[in-house]
Write a protein that holds these residues in place. Sequence first.
Motif, short mmCIF file in Angstrom:
data_model
loop_
_atom_site.label_atom_id
_atom_site.label_comp_id
_atom_site.label_asym_id
_atom_site.label_seq_id
_atom_site.Cartn_x
_atom_site.Cartn_y
_atom_site.Cartn_z
N LYS A 2 0.82 -1.20 0.00
CA LYS A 2 0.00 0.00 0.00
C LYS A 2 0.86 1.26 0.00
O LYS A 2 0.55 2.23 -0.68
CB LYS A 2 -0.93 -0.01 1.21
CG LYS A 2 -1.97 1.10 1.19
CD LYS A 2 -2.94 0.94 2.34
CE LYS A 2 -4.01 2.04 2.30
NZ LYS A 2 -4.99 1.88 3.39
N LYS A 6 1.10 4.25 -2.89
CA LYS A 6 0.96 5.67 -2.58
C LYS A 6 2.16 6.47 -3.06
O LYS A 6 2.05 7.66 -3.35
CB LYS A 6 0.77 5.86 -1.08
CG LYS A 6 -0.60 5.44 -0.57
CD LYS A 6 -0.75 5.78 0.90
CE LYS A 6 -2.16 5.45 1.38
NZ LYS A 6 -2.35 5.78 2.81
N SER A 64 -12.31 -3.80 -8.98
CA SER A 64 -11.99 -3.70 -7.56
C SER A 64 -10.54 -3.26 -7.35
O SER A 64 -10.25 -2.38 -6.53
CB SER A 64 -12.24 -5.04 -6.88
OG SER A 64 -11.85 -4.99 -5.52
N LEU A 65 -9.61 -3.85 -8.12
CA LEU A 65 -8.20 -3.51 -7.99
C LEU A 65 -7.94 -2.07 -8.44
O LEU A 65 -7.20 -1.33 -7.78
CB LEU A 65 -7.35 -4.48 -8.81
CG LEU A 65 -7.31 -5.93 -8.31
CD1 LEU A 65 -6.55 -6.82 -9.30
CD2 LEU A 65 -6.68 -6.01 -6.93
N TYR A 67 -10.09 0.40 -8.51
CA TYR A 67 -10.73 1.33 -7.58
C TYR A 67 -9.88 1.51 -6.33
O TYR A 67 -9.70 2.63 -5.83
CB TYR A 67 -12.12 0.81 -7.20
CG TYR A 67 -12.93 1.76 -6.35
CD1 TYR A 67 -13.45 2.93 -6.90
CD2 TYR A 67 -13.17 1.50 -5.01
CE1 TYR A 67 -14.20 3.81 -6.13
CE2 TYR A 67 -13.91 2.37 -4.23
CZ TYR A 67 -14.42 3.52 -4.80
OH TYR A 67 -15.14 4.39 -4.03
N ARG A 68 -9.33 0.42 -5.81
CA ARG A 68 -8.47 0.50 -4.63
C ARG A 68 -7.18 1.24 -4.97
O ARG A 68 -6.68 2.03 -4.16
CB ARG A 68 -8.15 -0.90 -4.13
CG ARG A 68 -9.36 -1.61 -3.52
CD ARG A 68 -9.07 -3.06 -3.23
NE ARG A 68 -7.99 -3.21 -2.25
CZ ARG A 68 -7.50 -4.38 -1.88
NH1 ARG A 68 -7.98 -5.50 -2.41
NH2 ARG A 68 -6.54 -4.44 -0.99
N TRP A 70 -6.88 3.58 -7.27
CA TRP A 70 -7.25 4.99 -7.37
C TRP A 70 -7.39 5.63 -5.99
O TRP A 70 -6.88 6.74 -5.76
CB TRP A 70 -8.56 5.14 -8.14
CG TRP A 70 -9.15 6.50 -8.02
CD1 TRP A 70 -8.72 7.64 -8.65
CD2 TRP A 70 -10.26 6.89 -7.21
NE1 TRP A 70 -9.49 8.71 -8.28
CE2 TRP A 70 -10.44 8.29 -7.39
CE3 TRP A 70 -11.11 6.21 -6.35
CZ2 TRP A 70 -11.45 8.99 -6.75
CZ3 TRP A 70 -12.11 6.90 -5.71
CH2 TRP A 70 -12.27 8.28 -5.90
N LYS A 71 -8.04 4.98 -5.05
CA LYS A 71 -8.23 5.53 -3.71
C LYS A 71 -6.89 5.75 -3.01
O LYS A 71 -6.74 6.70 -2.25
CB LYS A 71 -9.12 4.61 -2.87
CG LYS A 71 -10.57 4.60 -3.28
CD LYS A 71 -11.48 4.10 -2.16
CE LYS A 71 -11.13 2.71 -1.73
NZ LYS A 71 -12.06 2.21 -0.69
N ASN A 72 -5.93 4.87 -3.26
CA ASN A 72 -4.64 4.96 -2.58
C ASN A 72 -3.75 6.08 -3.12
O ASN A 72 -2.87 6.57 -2.41
CB ASN A 72 -3.89 3.64 -2.67
CG ASN A 72 -4.46 2.59 -1.74
OD1 ASN A 72 -4.94 2.91 -0.66
ND2 ASN A 72 -4.42 1.33 -2.15
N TYR A 77 -9.65 12.02 -3.76
CA TYR A 77 -10.39 11.13 -2.86
C TYR A 77 -9.99 11.36 -1.40
O TYR A 77 -10.83 11.29 -0.50
CB TYR A 77 -10.16 9.67 -3.23
CG TYR A 77 -10.83 8.71 -2.27
CD1 TYR A 77 -12.21 8.51 -2.31
CD2 TYR A 77 -10.09 8.02 -1.31
CE1 TYR A 77 -12.83 7.65 -1.43
CE2 TYR A 77 -10.71 7.16 -0.42
CZ TYR A 77 -12.08 6.97 -0.49
OH TYR A 77 -12.70 6.13 0.39
#
Length: 236
Positions: A2, A6, A64-65, A67-68, A70-72, A77
Amino acid sequence: MKQFIKAIPNFHWGFRFLIFIGISIIGMLLTIIPALIIDLHKKNVMLSYVAIGIGILIYVLIISLLYRFWKNISIEYAKFKSEQKIIWSARNMFYFIISLLIYLLYHLLISHYLDHVDDNKVPNITWFIILIVFIFQAVFAPIIEELITRGLFLSLFFREDKEWNILLSTHLPVYPYMIRFAVAGIMSAFISSTLHGAVSDMAMYGLVINGLLCVWLYYKTKHIIIPIALHMFNNN
Protein backbone atom coordinates in the motif's frame (compact mmCIF):
# COMPACT_ATOMS: atom_id res chain seq x y z
CA MET A 1 2.46 -2.74 -0.94
CA LYS A 2 0.00 0.00 0.00
CA GLN A 3 2.86 2.39 0.82
CA PHE A 4 4.52 1.54 -2.50
CA ILE A 5 1.30 2.34 -4.39
CA LYS A 6 0.96 5.67 -2.58
CA ALA A 7 4.55 6.52 -3.54
CA ILE A 8 4.01 5.84 -7.26
CA PRO A 9 2.77 9.39 -8.12
CA ASN A 10 6.06 10.76 -6.74
CA PHE A 11 8.21 8.53 -8.96
CA HIS A 12 9.79 9.70 -12.21
CA TRP A 13 7.16 10.57 -14.81
CA GLY A 14 8.56 7.93 -17.18
CA PHE A 15 7.88 5.17 -14.66
CA ARG A 16 4.38 6.50 -14.04
CA PHE A 17 3.82 6.60 -17.79
CA LEU A 18 4.78 2.93 -18.11
CA ILE A 19 2.38 2.03 -15.31
CA PHE A 20 -0.42 3.93 -17.02
CA ILE A 21 0.31 2.27 -20.38
CA GLY A 22 0.31 -1.16 -18.74
CA ILE A 23 -3.03 -0.54 -17.05
CA SER A 24 -4.49 0.85 -20.30
CA ILE A 25 -3.41 -2.29 -22.17
CA ILE A 26 -5.16 -4.44 -19.57
CA GLY A 27 -8.29 -2.32 -20.02
CA MET A 28 -8.17 -2.73 -23.81
CA LEU A 29 -7.66 -6.50 -23.50
CA LEU A 30 -10.86 -6.70 -21.45
CA THR A 31 -12.82 -5.43 -24.46
CA ILE A 32 -12.09 -8.75 -26.20
CA ILE A 33 -14.17 -10.70 -23.67
CA PRO A 34 -17.66 -9.72 -25.00
CA ALA A 35 -16.71 -10.65 -28.57
CA LEU A 36 -15.31 -14.00 -27.43
CA ILE A 37 -18.50 -14.78 -25.51
CA ILE A 38 -20.72 -13.91 -28.49
CA ASP A 39 -18.58 -16.07 -30.78
CA LEU A 40 -18.68 -18.94 -28.26
CA HIS A 41 -22.48 -18.68 -28.04
CA LYS A 42 -22.70 -19.60 -31.73
CA LYS A 43 -20.80 -22.83 -31.06
CA ASN A 44 -21.86 -23.88 -27.58
CA VAL A 45 -24.71 -22.15 -25.76
CA MET A 46 -24.07 -23.69 -22.34
CA LEU A 47 -20.37 -22.82 -22.38
CA SER A 48 -21.23 -19.25 -23.35
CA TYR A 49 -23.28 -18.86 -20.16
CA VAL A 50 -20.33 -20.16 -18.14
CA ALA A 51 -18.11 -17.68 -20.01
CA ILE A 52 -20.45 -14.84 -19.01
CA GLY A 53 -19.96 -15.71 -15.36
CA ILE A 54 -16.18 -15.93 -15.76
CA GLY A 55 -16.14 -12.67 -17.69
CA ILE A 56 -18.14 -10.89 -14.99
CA LEU A 57 -15.77 -12.19 -12.30
CA ILE A 58 -12.75 -10.95 -14.26
CA TYR A 59 -14.29 -7.50 -14.74
CA VAL A 60 -15.32 -7.25 -11.08
CA LEU A 61 -11.82 -8.23 -9.95
CA ILE A 62 -10.10 -5.71 -12.24
CA ILE A 63 -12.55 -2.96 -11.25
CA SER A 64 -11.99 -3.70 -7.56
CA LEU A 65 -8.20 -3.51 -7.99
CA LEU A 66 -8.36 -0.31 -10.06
CA TYR A 67 -10.73 1.33 -7.58
CA ARG A 68 -8.47 0.50 -4.63
CA PHE A 69 -5.45 1.72 -6.63
CA TRP A 70 -7.25 4.99 -7.37
CA LYS A 71 -8.23 5.53 -3.71
CA ASN A 72 -4.64 4.96 -2.58
CA ILE A 73 -3.08 7.50 -4.97
CA SER A 74 -5.86 10.06 -5.41
CA ILE A 75 -5.51 13.35 -3.56
CA GLU A 76 -9.04 14.18 -4.67
CA TYR A 77 -10.39 11.13 -2.86
CA ALA A 78 -8.25 11.92 0.20
CA LYS A 79 -9.91 15.36 0.36
CA PHE A 80 -13.34 13.83 -0.18
CA LYS A 81 -12.80 11.34 2.63
CA SER A 82 -11.20 13.81 5.08
CA GLU A 83 -14.06 16.27 4.65
CA GLN A 84 -16.60 13.44 5.11
CA LYS A 85 -18.53 14.38 2.02
CA ILE A 86 -21.49 12.43 0.65
CA ILE A 87 -21.15 11.10 -2.90
CA TRP A 88 -24.70 11.94 -3.99
CA SER A 89 -24.99 15.17 -2.04
CA ALA A 90 -27.24 17.98 -3.28
CA ARG A 91 -24.16 19.79 -4.59
CA ASN A 92 -22.91 16.78 -6.53
CA MET A 93 -26.39 16.05 -7.85
CA PHE A 94 -26.52 19.62 -9.14
CA TYR A 95 -23.24 19.18 -11.03
CA PHE A 96 -24.41 15.84 -12.40
CA ILE A 97 -27.73 17.23 -13.62
CA ILE A 98 -26.00 20.21 -15.26
CA SER A 99 -23.61 17.86 -17.08
CA LEU A 100 -26.51 15.64 -18.09
CA LEU A 101 -28.47 18.57 -19.50
CA ILE A 102 -25.45 19.74 -21.50
CA TYR A 103 -25.02 16.28 -22.99
CA LEU A 104 -28.74 15.96 -23.76
CA LEU A 105 -28.66 19.38 -25.41
CA TYR A 106 -25.82 18.22 -27.65
CA HIS A 107 -27.83 15.16 -28.71
CA LEU A 108 -30.87 17.33 -29.33
CA LEU A 109 -28.86 19.68 -31.55
CA ILE A 110 -27.48 16.85 -33.69
CA SER A 111 -30.70 14.84 -33.84
CA HIS A 112 -31.79 16.70 -36.98
CA TYR A 113 -28.48 15.85 -38.65
CA LEU A 114 -28.69 12.18 -37.67
CA ASP A 115 -32.20 11.92 -39.16
CA HIS A 116 -30.65 12.45 -42.57
CA VAL A 117 -27.90 9.88 -42.15
CA ASP A 118 -28.50 6.37 -43.46
CA ASP A 119 -28.45 3.82 -40.68
CA ASN A 120 -25.95 1.01 -40.98
CA LYS A 121 -28.19 -1.79 -39.79
CA VAL A 122 -26.38 -4.60 -38.07
CA PRO A 123 -27.93 -8.01 -38.91
CA ASN A 124 -28.60 -10.84 -36.51
CA ILE A 125 -29.08 -8.77 -33.36
CA THR A 126 -30.40 -11.20 -30.76
CA TRP A 127 -31.40 -10.89 -27.11
CA PHE A 128 -28.12 -12.58 -26.18
CA ILE A 129 -26.04 -9.95 -27.96
CA ILE A 130 -28.12 -7.18 -26.37
CA LEU A 131 -27.53 -8.77 -22.95
CA ILE A 132 -23.76 -9.02 -23.51
CA VAL A 133 -23.53 -5.45 -24.79
CA PHE A 134 -25.50 -4.18 -21.79
CA ILE A 135 -23.45 -6.04 -19.18
CA PHE A 136 -19.97 -5.46 -20.54
CA GLN A 137 -20.27 -2.22 -22.54
CA ALA A 138 -23.04 -0.28 -20.83
CA VAL A 139 -22.24 -1.26 -17.22
CA PHE A 140 -18.63 -2.44 -16.86
CA ALA A 141 -16.88 -0.50 -19.65
CA PRO A 142 -17.70 2.99 -18.26
CA ILE A 143 -16.31 2.00 -14.85
CA ILE A 144 -13.04 0.72 -16.34
CA GLU A 145 -12.67 3.71 -18.68
CA GLU A 146 -13.32 6.33 -16.00
CA LEU A 147 -11.02 4.69 -13.47
CA ILE A 148 -8.22 4.67 -16.05
CA THR A 149 -8.68 7.87 -18.06
CA ARG A 150 -9.97 10.10 -15.28
CA GLY A 151 -9.02 8.61 -11.93
CA LEU A 152 -5.59 7.10 -12.59
CA PHE A 153 -4.44 9.41 -15.40
CA LEU A 154 -5.23 12.62 -13.55
CA SER A 155 -3.89 11.27 -10.25
CA LEU A 156 -0.63 10.11 -11.81
CA PHE A 157 0.17 13.23 -13.83
CA PHE A 158 -1.95 16.14 -12.56
CA ARG A 159 -1.86 15.97 -8.79
CA GLU A 160 -3.03 18.98 -6.80
CA ASP A 161 -0.08 18.83 -4.40
CA LYS A 162 2.32 19.57 -7.27
CA GLU A 163 2.88 23.23 -8.07
CA TRP A 164 3.50 22.30 -11.70
CA ASN A 165 2.95 19.20 -13.74
CA ILE A 166 5.27 17.35 -16.11
CA LEU A 167 3.75 18.82 -19.28
CA LEU A 168 4.01 22.52 -18.44
CA SER A 169 6.81 25.01 -17.96
CA THR A 170 8.02 25.65 -14.42
CA HIS A 171 7.75 29.41 -14.99
CA LEU A 172 4.20 30.07 -16.13
CA PRO A 173 3.25 33.72 -15.57
CA VAL A 174 -0.44 33.44 -14.58
CA TYR A 175 -3.24 31.03 -13.78
CA PRO A 176 -1.20 27.80 -13.48
CA TYR A 177 -4.14 25.85 -12.10
CA MET A 178 -6.47 26.91 -14.93
CA ILE A 179 -3.91 25.95 -17.54
CA ARG A 180 -3.21 22.65 -15.80
CA PHE A 181 -6.92 21.90 -15.63
CA ALA A 182 -7.38 22.68 -19.33
CA VAL A 183 -4.42 20.53 -20.39
CA ALA A 184 -5.50 17.66 -18.12
CA GLY A 185 -9.09 17.83 -19.34
CA ILE A 186 -8.22 17.91 -23.03
CA MET A 187 -5.70 15.07 -22.75
CA SER A 188 -8.03 12.90 -20.66
CA ALA A 189 -10.97 13.51 -23.03
CA PHE A 190 -8.75 12.74 -26.04
CA ILE A 191 -7.52 9.46 -24.54
CA SER A 192 -11.01 8.25 -23.61
CA SER A 193 -12.39 9.28 -27.02
CA THR A 194 -9.73 7.46 -29.04
CA LEU A 195 -10.27 4.28 -27.02
CA HIS A 196 -13.84 4.13 -28.34
CA GLY A 197 -12.87 4.15 -32.02
CA ALA A 198 -15.69 6.42 -33.22
CA VAL A 199 -16.90 5.77 -36.76
CA SER A 200 -18.14 9.30 -37.50
CA ASP A 201 -17.34 12.92 -36.72
CA MET A 202 -20.58 13.35 -34.75
CA ALA A 203 -19.79 10.33 -32.62
CA MET A 204 -16.27 11.64 -31.93
CA TYR A 205 -17.60 15.07 -30.93
CA GLY A 206 -20.01 13.39 -28.53
CA LEU A 207 -17.19 11.33 -26.99
CA VAL A 208 -15.02 14.43 -26.53
CA ILE A 209 -17.89 16.31 -24.88
CA ASN A 210 -18.55 13.33 -22.63
CA GLY A 211 -14.86 13.21 -21.69
CA LEU A 212 -14.68 16.92 -20.88
CA LEU A 213 -17.84 16.74 -18.77
CA CYS A 214 -16.47 13.74 -16.87
CA VAL A 215 -13.24 15.64 -16.13
CA TRP A 216 -15.26 18.61 -14.88
CA LEU A 217 -17.41 16.35 -12.70
CA TYR A 218 -14.34 14.61 -11.29
CA TYR A 219 -12.69 17.86 -10.24
CA LYS A 220 -15.90 19.32 -8.85
CA THR A 221 -17.10 16.30 -6.89
CA LYS A 222 -13.67 14.85 -5.96
CA HIS A 223 -15.02 11.36 -6.57
CA ILE A 224 -14.89 9.00 -9.55
CA ILE A 225 -18.43 7.63 -9.05
CA ILE A 226 -20.15 10.73 -10.48
CA PRO A 227 -18.24 10.67 -13.82
CA ILE A 228 -18.89 6.92 -14.02
CA ALA A 229 -22.64 7.56 -13.67
CA LEU A 230 -22.58 10.12 -16.50
CA HIS A 231 -20.55 7.77 -18.68
CA MET A 232 -23.02 4.96 -18.04
CA PHE A 233 -25.89 7.21 -19.08
CA ASN A 234 -24.00 8.07 -22.26
CA ASN A 235 -23.37 4.40 -23.13
CA ASN A 236 -27.02 3.54 -22.64
